[in-house]
Design a protein around this motif. Structure first.
Motif, PDB file in Angstrom:
ATOM      1  N   LYS A  53      44.929  36.635  52.508  1.00  0.00           N
ATOM      2  CA  LYS A  53      44.085  36.578  51.322  1.00  0.00           C
ATOM      3  C   LYS A  53      43.200  35.331  51.334  1.00  0.00           C
ATOM      4  CE  LYS A  53      47.309  39.080  48.321  1.00  0.00           C
ATOM      5  NZ  LYS A  53      48.146  39.012  47.095  1.00  0.00           N
ATOM      6  N   ASN A  54      42.158  35.403  50.505  1.00  0.00           N
ATOM      7  CA  ASN A  54      41.227  34.277  50.335  1.00  0.00           C
ATOM      8  C   ASN A  54      40.604  33.877  51.671  1.00  0.00           C
ATOM      9  OD1 ASN A  54      41.787  34.098  47.508  1.00  0.00           O
ATOM     10  ND2 ASN A  54      43.712  33.073  48.023  1.00  0.00           N
ATOM     11  N   THR A  58      34.984  27.689  51.361  1.00  0.00           N
ATOM     12  CA  THR A  58      34.512  27.049  50.133  1.00  0.00           C
ATOM     13  C   THR A  58      34.292  25.554  50.385  1.00  0.00           C
ATOM     14  OG1 THR A  58      36.759  26.606  49.342  1.00  0.00           O
ATOM     15  CG2 THR A  58      35.737  28.682  48.640  1.00  0.00           C
ATOM     16  N   ASN A  80      31.507  28.782  47.097  1.00  0.00           N
ATOM     17  CA  ASN A  80      31.442  29.368  48.432  1.00  0.00           C
ATOM     18  C   ASN A  80      30.269  28.732  49.151  1.00  0.00           C
ATOM     19  OD1 ASN A  80      32.623  32.382  47.129  1.00  0.00           O
ATOM     20  ND2 ASN A  80      33.587  31.410  48.884  1.00  0.00           N
ATOM     21  N   THR A 100      36.274  35.651  43.650  1.00  0.00           N
ATOM     22  CA  THR A 100      37.655  35.732  43.184  1.00  0.00           C
ATOM     23  C   THR A 100      38.250  37.064  43.614  1.00  0.00           C
ATOM     24  OG1 THR A 100      36.973  36.666  41.041  1.00  0.00           O
ATOM     25  CG2 THR A 100      37.170  34.264  41.197  1.00  0.00           C
ATOM     26  N   LEU A 101      39.556  37.077  43.848  1.00  0.00           N
ATOM     27  CA  LEU A 101      40.243  38.294  44.275  1.00  0.00           C
ATOM     28  C   LEU A 101      40.833  38.984  43.051  1.00  0.00           C
ATOM     29  CD1 LEU A 101      41.106  40.042  46.669  1.00  0.00           C
ATOM     30  CD2 LEU A 101      43.161  38.620  46.863  1.00  0.00           C
ATOM     31  N   TYR A 148      37.217  41.351  46.394  1.00  0.00           N
ATOM     32  CA  TYR A 148      36.626  40.047  46.148  1.00  0.00           C
ATOM     33  C   TYR A 148      35.362  40.272  45.326  1.00  0.00           C
ATOM     34  CZ  TYR A 148      39.714  38.251  49.790  1.00  0.00           C
ATOM     35  OH  TYR A 148      40.819  37.904  50.531  1.00  0.00           O
TER      36      TYR A 148
END
Length: 237
Positions: A53-54, A58, A80, A100-101, A148
């Protein structure tokens, strides 16, 4: 997106066009429905990718910038990479300025699928966009989608000045711009350097040996540690 209803509102047309989405699934098991999305001229020669994830890079920005003709102080805000430059060169603001997820919620409640987002109150008005991109009809539930989301509005920082917006003229001009301004067709985000280290790749049930060889060559170059498997499904060609 596959669902043509997405992003519609009752009062400000397709406001969801200002939300940028990367769609994934939390469903670990194979799905014929999802494989069919990868069909190319009747051949399911796509692949399924599993990642941590992610996945997007950033940076924390802590400086003063001239943004949309207005001196703006940015303090310890996560962006980002590339988003601040996009804001500097376009009539757009990203809030928050990073993806954001989110987990998609399936419903047949029309008030959630096509909400009213323009809300007037005693001190002015508000745009309730936080739930856009979250809901899909119950019929899509097999996808078990996570996504996302990078949210934006087609407005400059100066145009979103609260003292101006909370006037009848400011509200009118803002709503006109939201309806008329062109959206940015897509936004590219950089992936983290280690994103491919523990990637899993599943070859589609109709993927040819030639396509698999091409895939192995790419993985050897970009993701040599990827775990590769072949679909257990057997489908008539």
């Amino acid at each position: 997106m596959d669902d043509l209803e997405e992003g519609e509102t009752e009062d400000l047309q397709k406001l969801g066009r200002y939300i940028y989405i990367s769609s994934w699934t939390k469903k670990y098991e194979e799905s014929l429905t999802l494989w069919n999305y990868a069909e190319n001229n009747g051949k399911t020669d796509g692949i399924r990718i599993g990642m941590k994830k992610n996945i997007f890079k950033t940076e924390t920005i802590n400086r003063n910038v001239m943004l949309h003709g207005q001196y703006t102080e940015i303090r310890d805000l996560e962006f980002n990479i590339g988003i601040l430059n996009k804001m500097l060169t376009s009539n757009v603001s990203f809030v928050p300025p990073h993806a954001t997820l989110n987990e998609v919620i399936y419903t047949n409640d029309e008030r959630l699928l096509k909400p009213f987002v323009h809300q007037k109150h005693s001190n002015g008005f508000a745009l309730l966009t936080g739930q856009l991109g979250i809901y899909k009809r119950h019929e899509w539930r097999e996808q078990q989608e996570i996504r996302y989301m990078l949210r934006s509005l087609p407005l400059t920082v100066k145009e979103m000045n609260i003292d101006f917006l909370n006037t009848p003229e400011g509200e009118k001009r803002l709503l006109e711009k939201i309806k008329m301004r062109e959206d940015i067709r897509f936004v590219d985000l950089l992936l983290k350097d280690d994103v491919f280290e523990d990637m899993e790749v599943l070859c589609g049930p109709r993927m040819s040996e030639k396509k698999k060889e091409e895939l192995y060559e790419l993985l050897l170059k970009y993701a040599p540690n990827a775990v590769v498997a072949t679909s257990r499904l057997r489908i008539r060609s």
